[in-house]
Design a protein around this motif. Structure first.
Motif, PDB file in Angstrom:
ATOM      1  N   SER A  66      51.290  36.591  27.205  1.00  0.00           N
ATOM      2  CA  SER A  66      51.183  36.528  25.751  1.00  0.00           C
ATOM      3  C   SER A  66      50.582  35.174  25.394  1.00  0.00           C
ATOM      4  N   TRP A  87      61.930  37.703  24.264  1.00  0.00           N
ATOM      5  CA  TRP A  87      60.957  38.241  23.318  1.00  0.00           C
ATOM      6  C   TRP A  87      59.657  37.469  23.484  1.00  0.00           C
ATOM      7  N   THR A  89      55.146  37.745  22.096  1.00  0.00           N
ATOM      8  CA  THR A  89      54.260  38.292  21.066  1.00  0.00           C
ATOM      9  C   THR A  89      53.392  39.461  21.530  1.00  0.00           C
ATOM     10  N   ASN A  90      53.357  39.756  22.811  1.00  0.00           N
ATOM     11  CA  ASN A  90      52.544  40.849  23.337  1.00  0.00           C
ATOM     12  C   ASN A  90      53.359  42.150  23.303  1.00  0.00           C
ATOM     13  N   PRO A  91      52.917  43.193  22.592  1.00  0.00           N
ATOM     14  CA  PRO A  91      53.716  44.419  22.493  1.00  0.00           C
ATOM     15  C   PRO A  91      53.672  45.322  23.732  1.00  0.00           C
ATOM     16  N   PRO A 131      58.868  47.868  22.695  1.00  0.00           N
ATOM     17  CA  PRO A 131      57.981  47.160  21.766  1.00  0.00           C
ATOM     18  C   PRO A 131      58.685  47.001  20.420  1.00  0.00           C
ATOM     19  N   ASP A 134      55.818  45.171  13.778  1.00  0.00           N
ATOM     20  CA  ASP A 134      55.562  43.953  13.004  1.00  0.00           C
ATOM     21  C   ASP A 134      56.579  43.823  11.885  1.00  0.00           C
ATOM     22  N   GLY A 140      55.536  40.995  15.785  1.00  0.00           N
ATOM     23  CA  GLY A 140      55.939  42.167  16.556  1.00  0.00           C
ATOM     24  C   GLY A 140      56.274  41.756  17.974  1.00  0.00           C
ATOM     25  N   GLY A 141      55.518  42.236  18.902  1.00  0.00           N
ATOM     26  CA  GLY A 141      55.717  41.871  20.293  1.00  0.00           C
ATOM     27  C   GLY A 141      56.616  42.851  21.014  1.00  0.00           C
ATOM     28  N   LYS A 142      57.337  42.344  21.994  1.00  0.00           N
ATOM     29  CA  LYS A 142      58.238  43.178  22.798  1.00  0.00           C
ATOM     30  C   LYS A 142      59.468  42.380  23.177  1.00  0.00           C
TER      31      LYS A 142
END
Length: 159
Positions: A66, A87, A89-91, A131, A134, A140-142
């Motif tokens: 991310s 957590w 930011t990359n979903p 995931p 947002d 969002g992210g994962k």
């Protein structure tokens, strides 16, 4: 006035700590140091080796895949059980976390990487990821997580 008492089924109190991590190569080290302090403070040092490996792998994965910040959350589940969540930011949910029904396959010896999340799956008592949509702040992210307890304690040292 009402008096509220803890549930009779809760024999051990739960607790949680959260650590915000910048997109920095030192984040995994900071996460390990924090984890050691939390486990020592709660008398759970027997989980240190396994939990430290798993947290380090999850935080490293967040840094590598991310381009934003990450967050580490440590939560006592009662007794000697711990949940580690990270957590980022990359979903995208990476393999092997993307399909829980797949058997755990070894990574080829000549591969330069790809072992981290397989280690998490192997040493964790439970694990998962999902995931996140947002929110108002565009974050969002994962979330990838794993749990360790007395059954996993010492597995890393034995291996």
């Amino acid at each position: 006035m009402a008096t509220v008492s803890p549930s009779e089924c809760e024999t051990f109190p739960t607790w949680a700590y959260a650590l915000q991590l910048p997109h920095d190569a030192r984040a995994a080290r900071v996460a390990r140091v924090t984890l050691r302090a939390v486990l020592a403070g709660h008398g759970m040092s027997q989980l240190q080796e396994t939990a430290e490996l798993l947290a380090s792998e999850l935080v490293t994965n967040a840094y590598r895949y991310s381009d934003g910040p990450a967050a580490l959350r440590l939560r006592g589940l009662g007794g000697d059980r711990l949940r580690v969540s990270v957590w980022d930011t990359n979903p995208h949910i990476p393999p092997p976390f993307d399909n829980r029904s797949q058997p755990l396959c070894p990574v080829p010896a000549e591969a330069a990487g790809g072992r981290g999340l397989f280690l998490v799956r192997h040493y964790a008592e439970n694990w998962g990821g999902y995931p996140l949509g947002d929110d108002l702040f565009g974050r969002g992210g994962k979330l990838l997580w794993c749990e360790v307890g007395s059954e996993a304690a010492g597995q890393v040292a034995a291996a």
